[in-house]
Design a protein around this motif. Structure first.
Motif, mmCIF file in Angstrom:
data_model
loop_
_atom_site.group_PDB
_atom_site.id
_atom_site.type_symbol
_atom_site.label_atom_id
_atom_site.label_comp_id
_atom_site.label_asym_id
_atom_site.label_seq_id
_atom_site.Cartn_x
_atom_site.Cartn_y
_atom_site.Cartn_z
ATOM 1 N N ARG A 229 0.847 -1.213 0.000
ATOM 2 C CA ARG A 229 0.000 0.000 0.000
ATOM 3 C C ARG A 229 0.871 1.248 0.000
ATOM 4 N NH1 ARG A 229 0.711 2.310 4.834
ATOM 5 N NH2 ARG A 229 0.963 1.008 6.692
ATOM 6 N N LYS A 230 0.228 2.386 -0.280
ATOM 7 C CA LYS A 230 0.907 3.673 -0.266
ATOM 8 C C LYS A 230 1.445 3.977 1.127
ATOM 9 C CE LYS A 230 -0.338 7.942 -2.700
ATOM 10 N NZ LYS A 230 0.040 7.721 -4.072
ATOM 11 N N MET A 231 2.632 4.588 1.201
ATOM 12 C CA MET A 231 3.181 4.999 2.495
ATOM 13 C C MET A 231 2.342 6.137 3.082
ATOM 14 S SD MET A 231 6.878 6.739 3.257
ATOM 15 C CE MET A 231 7.270 7.373 4.885
ATOM 16 N N GLU A 232 2.151 6.101 4.420
ATOM 17 C CA GLU A 232 1.416 7.172 5.119
ATOM 18 C C GLU A 232 2.296 7.775 6.217
ATOM 19 O OE1 GLU A 232 -2.263 5.334 6.412
ATOM 20 O OE2 GLU A 232 -2.685 4.663 4.352
ATOM 21 N N LEU A 233 1.845 8.925 6.739
ATOM 22 C CA LEU A 233 2.645 9.651 7.743
ATOM 23 C C LEU A 233 3.061 8.768 8.924
ATOM 24 C CD1 LEU A 233 3.881 12.350 8.674
ATOM 25 C CD2 LEU A 233 1.661 12.940 9.677
ATOM 26 N N HIS A 234 2.141 7.910 9.399
ATOM 27 C CA HIS A 234 2.465 7.090 10.576
ATOM 28 C C HIS A 234 3.502 6.004 10.266
ATOM 29 C CE1 HIS A 234 -0.895 4.763 8.759
ATOM 30 N NE2 HIS A 234 -0.112 3.758 9.104
ATOM 31 N N ASP A 235 3.853 5.821 8.992
ATOM 32 C CA ASP A 235 4.880 4.833 8.620
ATOM 33 C C ASP A 235 6.308 5.392 8.748
ATOM 34 O OD1 ASP A 235 2.973 2.871 7.791
ATOM 35 O OD2 ASP A 235 2.747 3.926 5.865
ATOM 36 N N LEU A 266 7.330 10.892 1.885
ATOM 37 C CA LEU A 266 5.884 10.939 2.015
ATOM 38 C C LEU A 266 5.296 11.292 0.642
ATOM 39 C CD1 LEU A 266 4.232 10.267 4.451
ATOM 40 C CD2 LEU A 266 3.826 12.710 4.773
ATOM 41 N N PRO A 267 4.381 10.465 0.118
ATOM 42 C CA PRO A 267 3.936 10.668 -1.269
ATOM 43 C C PRO A 267 3.427 12.086 -1.534
ATOM 44 C CG PRO A 267 3.193 8.544 -0.465
ATOM 45 C CD PRO A 267 3.803 9.256 0.712
ATOM 46 N N LYS A 268 3.859 12.617 -2.677
ATOM 47 C CA LYS A 268 3.447 13.943 -3.152
ATOM 48 C C LYS A 268 3.099 13.770 -4.612
ATOM 49 C CE LYS A 268 5.690 17.931 -1.048
ATOM 50 N NZ LYS A 268 5.495 17.348 0.284
ATOM 51 N N GLU A 269 1.856 14.030 -4.923
ATOM 52 C CA GLU A 269 1.340 13.828 -6.276
ATOM 53 C C GLU A 269 2.274 14.373 -7.355
ATOM 54 O OE1 GLU A 269 -1.991 12.713 -6.754
ATOM 55 O OE2 GLU A 269 -2.290 13.189 -8.881
ATOM 56 N N ASN A 270 2.638 13.532 -8.309
ATOM 57 C CA ASN A 270 3.508 13.901 -9.430
ATOM 58 C C ASN A 270 4.909 14.352 -9.038
ATOM 59 O OD1 ASN A 270 1.662 13.334 -11.535
ATOM 60 N ND2 ASN A 270 0.560 15.197 -10.984
ATOM 61 N N VAL A 271 5.316 14.040 -7.801
ATOM 62 C CA VAL A 271 6.671 14.376 -7.355
ATOM 63 C C VAL A 271 7.359 13.105 -6.865
ATOM 64 C CG1 VAL A 271 8.055 15.685 -5.694
ATOM 65 C CG2 VAL A 271 6.089 16.772 -6.806
#
Ligand code: NHW
Ligand code: EN5
Length: 388
Positions: A229-235, A266-271
């Motif tokens: 799954r996508k990484m989240e802040l709590h990871d 931390l995922p950033k759209e298109n970055v």
């Protein structure tokens, strides 16, 4: 041969293999009071500026300079096209220094004609964690090339880095300079073969038809690893632990802390995009992978103007086989409509290239350190560092 680089504290070609020279800093730091206080001289028509990347207008100017004048391939078919959001992300890591975002303008018109940037990073080289600047985005407008402006840009960023009491730097380039600490190859995995062939980025293999090629590169619609799954802040704490313990095995690698990881991954759209595998049983984070988004402009094609490329960043596999993890990353990159997935032959990347249908590209990427000598060059697989 290298009128400028011969004067700088970098490994010189004639010293390669000289085992009598010690590893580490080439020159000692000088007292801060002895660092030159005024900027270097520019030709009279030009002036220095510190670029405020927070400002929408300045960021757009830098982006525009790069999008028209930054790195191209050897046949001038493609040019890197960094987005504003990407530049903001790359130039503002924890502890960044505004004064290291340096521009040159024409005094009369205020047109931006050159740029260079540094950001702080702790990089471990063998057993030593060294405070460094990572230097990137050096660009001189096409009309001002070969006038020896680049050495002035480099000296000015060096001066401003020294003013912050930092004496080493890391950088990468497609050109050979004195002296690479490692020379790496780009490999790529086609996600949209028809487009890549249409724009001349790749060729139809010998004896292959378009439909067989499309079939060859077809990927499943969804990922295969349970808990991917996508990484989240709590990871952030778990990902930091994974990365720190993984990067330990390399001769040179960043020394990431939780703040760095939050900013960089931390995922950033298109970055930047990052994924974890969370074990369905134990809920432990066992694996991590990431890529950043670096499109290229396609120069002079009627049908297409942008090549959407994902670049492998840092990957750590402890439970899931790396090959399976990377196959899942290819699947999500395809879902996000990337045309190709790029990776350097650093870390353990060569272990999945052949099996996952990566092929080598035609360019090299050389890694460099400023004011830090290594006795011998590193193999790409000994390198745990990726610069964006
Ligand atoms: S590599 C991408 C660099 N940018 C591009 O390729 C964009 C397109 N090209 C241009 O804009 C990622 C120009 O061609 C540039 C050169 C500006 C590249 N690195 O002004 P002159 C980075 O950003 C040397 C270092 O006449 P020009 C990393 C060249 O060898 N040096 O050339 C940046 C020659 O010196 P030499 C480079 O074509 C790292 C001199 O520049 C270079 O108009 C910077 C010629 O200058 C390159 N990529 O402009 C170093 N390309 O001794 C950071 C050429 O051979 C060091 N040159 O005579 C650390 C500083 C911080 C220390 C802190 C303690
Ligand atoms: C700072 N972070 O050469 C990094 N790109 O390496 C800055 N090749 O796209 C420095 N030549 O091989 C970056 N297709 C240095 C890289 C400079 C940009 C560059 C290379 C990769 C690249 C592609 C396209 C090549 C187009 C012509 C490539 C596959 C083979 C290709 C098929 C068509 C005929 C030539 C070979």
């Amino acid at each position: 041969r290298h009128k400028f680089w011969e004067t700088q504290p970098v490994g010189q070609f004639e010293d390669t293999g000289d085992t009598s020279l010690p590893e580490g800093p080439i020159e000692p730091p000088t007292p801060l009071s002895e660092v030159k206080q005024e900027p270097y001289n520019l030709p009279n028509l030009y002036e220095w500026i510190t670029c405020d990347i927070d400002s929408e207008e300045t960021c757009a100017e830098v982006c525009n300079l790069l999008n028209h004048n930054y790195v191209e391939d050897d046949k001038n078919m493609f040019r890197f096209a960094y987005s504003k959001e990407f530049l903001r992300w790359a130039l503002r890591p924890p502890g960044y220094c505004k004064s290291w975002h340096i521009g040159v303008r024409v005094k009369s018109s205020k047109k931006l004609v050159s740029f260079i940037a540094g950001v702080p990073a702790r990089i471990r080289v063998r057993d030593n964690v060294v405070a460094m600047a990572e230097i990137n985005f050096l660009c001189v407008h096409k009309k001002l090339r070969s006038k020896r402006l680049a050495p002035v840009m480099i000296k000015e960023v060096t001066r401003r880095v020294h003013l912050e009491n930092i004496w080493q730097a890391a950088y990468t380039a497609g050109v050979v300079l004195p002296t690479p600490i490692s020379s790496c190859l780009y490999w790529h995995r086609s996600l949209n073969p028809k487009k890549l062939i249409d724009i001349g980025f790749s060729r139809l293999g010998a004896g292959m038809t378009m439909s067989r090629t499309i079939k060859l590169y077809k990927l499943p619609d969804s990922t295969s690893t349970p808990g991917f799954r996508k990484m989240e802040l709590h990871d952030v704490p778990a990902v930091t632990r994974l990365l720190r313990s993984y990067l330990n095995q390399f001769e040179a690698a960043p020394d990431f802390d939780e703040n760095d990881v939050e900013h960089s991954f931390l995922p950033k759209e298109n970055v930047v995009d990052s994924y974890v595998v969370e074990s369905p049983e134990s809920h432990k984070i066992t694996d991590f992978c990431s890529f950043y988004s670096l499109p290229s402009s396609i120069l002079g094609n009627q049908k297409y103007s942008i090549l959407k490329a994902a670049h492998s960043f840092y990957n750590v596999a402890t439970e899931t086989p790396l090959l399976q993890l990377m196959n899942d990353v290819l699947i999500v990159a395809k879902q996000k409509d990337y045309d190709e997935f790029n990776a350097l032959d650093v870390m353990q990347n060569v272990t999945f290239f052949e099996e996952l249908k990566f092929v080598p590209l035609d360019g090299n990427l050389h890694y460099y350190l400023y004011n830090y000598r290594l006795r011998n060059a590193l193999k790409p697989m000994e390198l745990g560092l990726v610069l964006v």
